[in-house]
Design an enzyme around this catalytic site. Structure first.
Site, mmCIF file in Angstrom:
data_model
loop_
_atom_site.group_PDB
_atom_site.id
_atom_site.type_symbol
_atom_site.label_atom_id
_atom_site.label_comp_id
_atom_site.label_asym_id
_atom_site.label_seq_id
_atom_site.Cartn_x
_atom_site.Cartn_y
_atom_site.Cartn_z
ATOM 1 N N ASP A 81 -3.995 24.046 68.103
ATOM 2 C CA ASP A 81 -4.878 23.253 68.264
ATOM 3 C C ASP A 81 -5.710 23.893 69.748
ATOM 4 O OD1 ASP A 81 -6.447 20.997 69.611
ATOM 5 O OD2 ASP A 81 -4.701 19.516 69.065
ATOM 6 N N ASP A 92 -12.777 20.185 70.614
ATOM 7 C CA ASP A 92 -11.127 20.220 70.397
ATOM 8 C C ASP A 92 -11.018 20.289 68.981
ATOM 9 O OD1 ASP A 92 -8.638 19.231 70.536
ATOM 10 O OD2 ASP A 92 -9.148 17.455 71.048
ATOM 11 N N HIS A 151 -10.542 10.723 68.890
ATOM 12 C CA HIS A 151 -11.182 10.132 70.268
ATOM 13 C C HIS A 151 -12.345 10.621 70.590
ATOM 14 C CE1 HIS A 151 -9.980 14.261 71.521
ATOM 15 N NE2 HIS A 151 -8.818 14.066 70.633
ATOM 16 N N HIS A 159 -9.649 12.878 76.273
ATOM 17 C CA HIS A 159 -9.249 11.696 75.743
ATOM 18 C C HIS A 159 -10.085 10.422 76.394
ATOM 19 C CE1 HIS A 159 -5.875 14.373 74.856
ATOM 20 N NE2 HIS A 159 -6.450 14.219 73.590
ATOM 21 N N GLU A 184 -9.325 13.437 64.332
ATOM 22 C CA GLU A 184 -7.889 14.253 64.430
ATOM 23 C C GLU A 184 -7.074 13.542 63.641
ATOM 24 O OE1 GLU A 184 -6.774 14.608 68.722
ATOM 25 O OE2 GLU A 184 -5.107 16.062 67.952
ATOM 26 N N GLU A 276 -8.321 18.787 62.755
ATOM 27 C CA GLU A 276 -9.106 18.195 63.712
ATOM 28 C C GLU A 276 -10.421 19.031 63.797
ATOM 29 O OE1 GLU A 276 -7.685 18.211 67.827
ATOM 30 O OE2 GLU A 276 -9.030 16.661 68.348
HETATM 31 MN MN MN Z 1 -6.797 18.960 69.755
HETATM 32 MN MN MN Z 2 -7.923 15.879 70.204
#
Ligand code: MN
Ligand code: MN
Length: 281
Positions: A81, A92, A151, A159, A184, A276
């Protein structure tokens, strides 16, 4: 801004390609994490959070430790990640790899992301994501991890509300123009729920408090100025001796000056896969 965001996203996915190249059996995950973080900087972005490397039943929020001992082995299911940003505009992304083996679960979670991203359009309900994911997995033995979601992302805020569940739901929220969303998806062959472990090696600035301990004061200032109030890894503080570092982090956590990200583990010890990507509408 759209152009700038595209370039950050390109950097993130370039780093992910390099992750695929360097992941291999017999490698320590510390070597992988340091390589990928250096790669983000070399490609011209800043690090938005420590590269998370979560193996098998560990779902999220684990990064390599200062004295990391975990060595990858054949069959490991490894979630990478990556977060990078320029001027606080964060990308992200995450992808799952299986060391030296094929893994059906990874194909399914990748397909979920591929289909889910088609509904990320201005005016669409965010609840469509959950319908798409559940339709794909209904004939498999996999479950959505219900307490991990996509998110929205704010400037310097990883977030933000609303969260985007991967199960069927009745949220009336819609995707809105000029917003950034991370889709995600976490799937598992376990219980479909993660629990917090007692261990954390990722922290984040929360507020300034009075502390006498000089190391604690320095760490808090680094968390604010150098790490820009974004999540940081304990191993980024190697300049302090380990015992003083641990003592000081604990003091800052007790005083609520820092927040911690407990490592999240699948409740039924199931294998976890993740996919994600981030979208600027
Ligand atoms: Mn992530
Ligand atoms: Mn994330």
């Amino acid at each position: 801004m759209i152009e700038e965001y595209k370039s950050i996203k390109n950097i993130a996915w370039k780093v992910m390609e390099n992750a695929e190249k360097v992941l291999d059996e017999k490698k320590n995950i510390l070597e992988i994490a340091e390589f990928l973080e250096k790669n983000i900087l070399e490609l011209g972005a800043e690090i938005a959070f420590p590269v998370n490397i979560c193996v098998n039943h560990i779902a999220a929020h684990y990064t390599a430790d200062i004295n990391e001992t975990y060595i990858l082995k054949k069959g490991d299911v490894v979630k990478i990640d990556i977060g990078c940003h320029i001027n606080g505009f964060i990308v992200d992304i995450a992808k799952t790899f299986c060391i030296k083996e094929n893994n059906e679960m990874i194909k399914i979670v990748d397909k979920c992301l591929e289909e889910a991203k088609k509904v990320v359009k201005e005016g669409n309900k965010i609840s469509e994501v959950g319908y798409v994911v559940e339709e794909i997995i209904k004939d498999t033995n996999l479950k959505v991890i219900r307490n991990l979601t996509g998110h929205r992302i704010d400037k310097f805020g990883l977030h933000a509300k609303p969260s985007i569940p991967n199960y069927k739901n009745f949220s009336s929220e819609v995707f809105e123009k000029d917003n950034i969303y991370a889709i995600e998806i976490f799937l598992t062959n376990g219980n479909g729920w993660v629990k917090e472990s007692t261990y954390s090696n990722i922290f984040q600035f929360n507020k300034y408090v009075g502390v006498r301990n000089e190391t604690a004061r320095k760490i808090l200032e680094l968390a604010d100025k150098k790490f820009k109030r974004l999540p940081f890894a304990k191993r980024w503080l190697k300049e302090f001796s380990l015992s003083v570092l641990e003592f000081s982090l604990n003091e800052l956590l007790n005083k609520n000056a820092l927040k911690k990200y407990p490592v999240l583990i699948e409740d039924g010890n199931g294998i976890v896969v993740q996919a994600e990507d981030t979208f600027f509408i």
